[in-house]
Motif scaffolding. Sequence first.
Motif, mmCIF file in Angstrom:
data_model
loop_
_atom_site.group_PDB
_atom_site.id
_atom_site.type_symbol
_atom_site.label_atom_id
_atom_site.label_comp_id
_atom_site.label_asym_id
_atom_site.label_seq_id
_atom_site.Cartn_x
_atom_site.Cartn_y
_atom_site.Cartn_z
ATOM 1 N N VAL A 205 0.850 -1.193 0.000
ATOM 2 C CA VAL A 205 0.000 0.000 0.000
ATOM 3 C C VAL A 205 0.887 1.246 0.000
ATOM 4 O O VAL A 205 1.963 1.263 0.590
ATOM 5 C CB VAL A 205 -0.963 0.026 1.199
ATOM 6 N N HIS A 206 0.391 2.279 -0.664
ATOM 7 C CA HIS A 206 1.160 3.516 -0.864
ATOM 8 C C HIS A 206 0.159 4.664 -0.753
ATOM 9 O O HIS A 206 -0.653 4.870 -1.657
ATOM 10 C CB HIS A 206 1.804 3.478 -2.257
ATOM 11 N N CYS A 207 0.208 5.389 0.357
ATOM 12 C CA CYS A 207 -0.830 6.390 0.627
ATOM 13 C C CYS A 207 -0.280 7.815 0.614
ATOM 14 O O CYS A 207 0.768 8.096 1.212
ATOM 15 C CB CYS A 207 -1.468 6.115 1.988
ATOM 16 N N HIS A 208 -1.037 8.690 -0.037
ATOM 17 C CA HIS A 208 -0.726 10.124 -0.016
ATOM 18 C C HIS A 208 -1.616 10.828 0.996
ATOM 19 O O HIS A 208 -2.649 10.307 1.421
ATOM 20 C CB HIS A 208 -0.869 10.715 -1.417
ATOM 21 N N ASN A 209 -1.208 12.034 1.369
ATOM 22 C CA ASN A 209 -1.765 12.683 2.557
ATOM 23 C C ASN A 209 -2.634 13.892 2.250
ATOM 24 O O ASN A 209 -2.781 14.783 3.077
ATOM 25 C CB ASN A 209 -0.616 13.107 3.490
ATOM 26 N N ASP A 210 -3.245 13.925 1.072
ATOM 27 C CA ASP A 210 -4.002 15.104 0.656
ATOM 28 C C ASP A 210 -5.125 15.467 1.625
ATOM 29 O O ASP A 210 -5.446 16.645 1.797
ATOM 30 C CB ASP A 210 -4.553 14.889 -0.748
ATOM 31 N N LEU A 211 -5.746 14.472 2.237
ATOM 32 C CA LEU A 211 -6.794 14.730 3.222
ATOM 33 C C LEU A 211 -6.319 14.434 4.650
ATOM 34 O O LEU A 211 -7.127 14.323 5.566
ATOM 35 C CB LEU A 211 -8.042 13.892 2.901
ATOM 36 N N GLY A 212 -4.998 14.301 4.814
ATOM 37 C CA GLY A 212 -4.444 14.098 6.149
ATOM 38 C C GLY A 212 -4.661 12.710 6.725
ATOM 39 O O GLY A 212 -4.582 12.525 7.939
ATOM 40 N N MET A 213 -4.912 11.716 5.858
ATOM 41 C CA MET A 213 -5.229 10.379 6.363
ATOM 42 C C MET A 213 -4.257 9.302 5.894
ATOM 43 O O MET A 213 -4.548 8.112 5.983
ATOM 44 C CB MET A 213 -6.654 9.999 5.965
ATOM 45 N N ALA A 214 -3.082 9.681 5.401
ATOM 46 C CA ALA A 214 -2.158 8.696 4.826
ATOM 47 C C ALA A 214 -1.744 7.628 5.833
ATOM 48 O O ALA A 214 -1.743 6.430 5.528
ATOM 49 C CB ALA A 214 -0.918 9.398 4.262
ATOM 50 N N VAL A 215 -1.375 8.043 7.043
ATOM 51 C CA VAL A 215 -0.953 7.069 8.060
ATOM 52 C C VAL A 215 -2.139 6.230 8.510
ATOM 53 O O VAL A 215 -2.040 5.000 8.629
ATOM 54 C CB VAL A 215 -0.289 7.789 9.255
ATOM 55 N N ALA A 216 -3.282 6.869 8.755
ATOM 56 C CA ALA A 216 -4.477 6.130 9.174
ATOM 57 C C ALA A 216 -4.885 5.110 8.110
ATOM 58 O O ALA A 216 -5.255 3.965 8.436
ATOM 59 C CB ALA A 216 -5.622 7.095 9.457
ATOM 60 N N ASN A 217 -4.824 5.497 6.847
ATOM 61 C CA ASN A 217 -5.170 4.572 5.770
ATOM 62 C C ASN A 217 -4.200 3.397 5.709
ATOM 63 O O ASN A 217 -4.585 2.247 5.504
ATOM 64 C CB ASN A 217 -5.199 5.304 4.426
ATOM 65 N N ALA B 284 -4.988 -0.603 6.224
ATOM 66 C CA ALA B 284 -4.595 -1.629 5.257
ATOM 67 C C ALA B 284 -3.863 -2.782 5.936
ATOM 68 O O ALA B 284 -3.997 -3.942 5.534
ATOM 69 C CB ALA B 284 -3.726 -1.012 4.162
ATOM 70 N N VAL B 285 -3.069 -2.454 6.976
ATOM 71 C CA VAL B 285 -2.385 -3.509 7.735
ATOM 72 C C VAL B 285 -3.419 -4.457 8.342
ATOM 73 O O VAL B 285 -3.286 -5.682 8.270
ATOM 74 C CB VAL B 285 -1.498 -2.901 8.843
ATOM 75 N N LYS B 286 -4.464 -3.902 8.907
ATOM 76 C CA LYS B 286 -5.512 -4.731 9.504
ATOM 77 C C LYS B 286 -6.232 -5.578 8.461
ATOM 78 O O LYS B 286 -6.713 -6.669 8.757
ATOM 79 C CB LYS B 286 -6.519 -3.849 10.242
ATOM 80 N N ALA B 287 -6.267 -5.083 7.225
ATOM 81 C CA ALA B 287 -6.949 -5.814 6.154
ATOM 82 C C ALA B 287 -6.064 -6.873 5.505
ATOM 83 O O ALA B 287 -6.542 -7.655 4.689
ATOM 84 C CB ALA B 287 -7.446 -4.836 5.097
ATOM 85 N N GLY B 288 -4.756 -6.865 5.839
ATOM 86 C CA GLY B 288 -3.887 -7.913 5.310
ATOM 87 C C GLY B 288 -2.719 -7.449 4.470
ATOM 88 O O GLY B 288 -1.954 -8.281 3.964
ATOM 89 N N ALA B 289 -2.526 -6.150 4.289
ATOM 90 C CA ALA B 289 -1.360 -5.660 3.544
ATOM 91 C C ALA B 289 -0.095 -5.915 4.356
ATOM 92 O O ALA B 289 -0.093 -5.766 5.582
ATOM 93 C CB ALA B 289 -1.498 -4.172 3.257
ATOM 94 N N THR B 290 0.986 -6.281 3.674
ATOM 95 C CA THR B 290 2.232 -6.578 4.401
ATOM 96 C C THR B 290 3.445 -5.812 3.886
ATOM 97 O O THR B 290 4.552 -6.005 4.376
ATOM 98 C CB THR B 290 2.538 -8.092 4.365
ATOM 99 N N GLN B 291 3.269 -4.928 2.899
ATOM 100 C CA GLN B 291 4.344 -4.005 2.510
ATOM 101 C C GLN B 291 3.806 -2.590 2.609
ATOM 102 O O GLN B 291 2.809 -2.253 1.960
ATOM 103 C CB GLN B 291 4.859 -4.261 1.099
ATOM 104 N N LEU B 292 4.475 -1.774 3.412
ATOM 105 C CA LEU B 292 4.006 -0.417 3.684
ATOM 106 C C LEU B 292 4.964 0.581 3.056
ATOM 107 O O LEU B 292 6.140 0.634 3.414
ATOM 108 C CB LEU B 292 3.925 -0.189 5.202
#
Length: 509
Positions: free
Chosen positions: A202-214, A218-226
């Motif tokens: 997963v690769h998240c941008h912070n335009d709405l200030g939620m990149a870390v939260a997103n 994703a970790v909880k949903a099963g993503a394993t590369q951050l």
Amino acid sequence: MERKHLMVFDTTLRDGEQSPGCSMNLREKLEVARQLEKLKVDVIEAGFAIASPGDFEAVKAVAETIRNARVASLARAVPQDIDRAYEAVRAAEAPRIHTFIATSDIHIEYKLKSTREQVLERAVAMVKYAKSLLSDVQFSAEDATRSQPEYLYEIFEAVIRAGATVINVPDTVGYTTPDEYYQLIDGIRRNVPSIDKATIAVHCHNDLGMAVANTLAAVKAGATQLECTINGIGERAGNAAMEEIVMAINTRQDQFPAKTRIETTQLYPASRLVSQVTGMKVQRNKAVVGENAFAHESGIHQHGVLANKSTYEIMTPESVGVATNQLVLGKHSGRHAFEDRLKDLGYRLEKQALDNVFEEFKVLADKKKVIYDRDLEALVQEKTMRMEEHYRLKQFVINCGNQMTATATVRLINGKGEMEEVSTGSGPIYASFGAIDKLVGMTFDLEDYSLQAITEGEDAQGEALVQIRKEDGRQYHGSGISTDVIEASIKAYLNAINRMISDVREEGA
């Protein structure tokens, strides 16, 4: 229950460097790459090899230098990009090609001027081509969070069958929310038949200030590369910040039964280094690495911390590498004590670099009564990361007051000798910059300027950060430190100009 391993993919040198005004030269990129290796990141995305000859050389140099992390280069889903990426990373201990293509309808129609069928065909063909060159191939579906989920399932299944070892689900424009992102990752895990043969990234941008939260959702949903960057730097509002992701996982093991390889005590040194080389200062209240992250001013808070740190500190400063600012050395300290203290702070310098820093330490020790760890860190960063000095400050004289126009006389040294100019301005710093413009024969727009104390006390060193813009629109940043704020400002301005001259000469080479 055994904690699952999460891979940290750092893109500070690629996505982070694409921030306006955050470009790094080759030496700086190598220094950051070495710090990322100290952090024990799993993958370093070293750049976009086809973007320019300089980018190619930087990716190649990182690939040849780093031995304890995978090194990746970004490539569009076109043969020439993939060839260039392969040439850049082939010497790495563990090379990776990271190819991407947009999958949202708005990107397919307006940017690619293509169709879903054509994008799918191209993605598969280019993954197969990359796989013929390297075994480790990552595929990213650009703008995945605005793509139709069913189309993502189809294209991910196809590229995994074609040989992709990692499939990346980017929130390219920072549009999604944690609940939506969880559902998207969970849906991919459930609806892509071959997903067990690939890592979900997963690769998240912070335009709405939620990149870390997103990312954490994703970790909880099963993503394993951050995928993340130091200090969250990146295009527009930036990327997910590594330090925040890692410390959230470390601190909230009840919510995230997972672990990373990250050496957390290197997070703060990494933050300082990236801030210094990019000129992108860290806000004081930034989580984990900001100046106020472990500061307590409220009397109630101070009382609680003195009684038991856990009342208001959920992690310790030491856990992220923040020095406690204890007095360590003075003007009578010897070289061995100085070298030992640098080693304690995590610095291993070559003899010449150590000689240079020790010499500056002695000069500083004559100016300051007390020297703190932060002073030493600033000295090391300034001396080891300093650009080639095409122009160097010899001396300056300022004449100013609240009822008079400031006048600055500045003398510089270059390859031809010494030169001096005088300029006036609304203040001493503005006047000094005007004199420097006359000496170098160019005028710059000052885009940004900041000054902050490195440590406490009346004799604290000041760190100045500037960003200048040439007439052609290109921006350059510079930094400087001194116990004199005007001298720090002049050094920063000269540092930016020297950076510009070095870049121009490299382009002409």
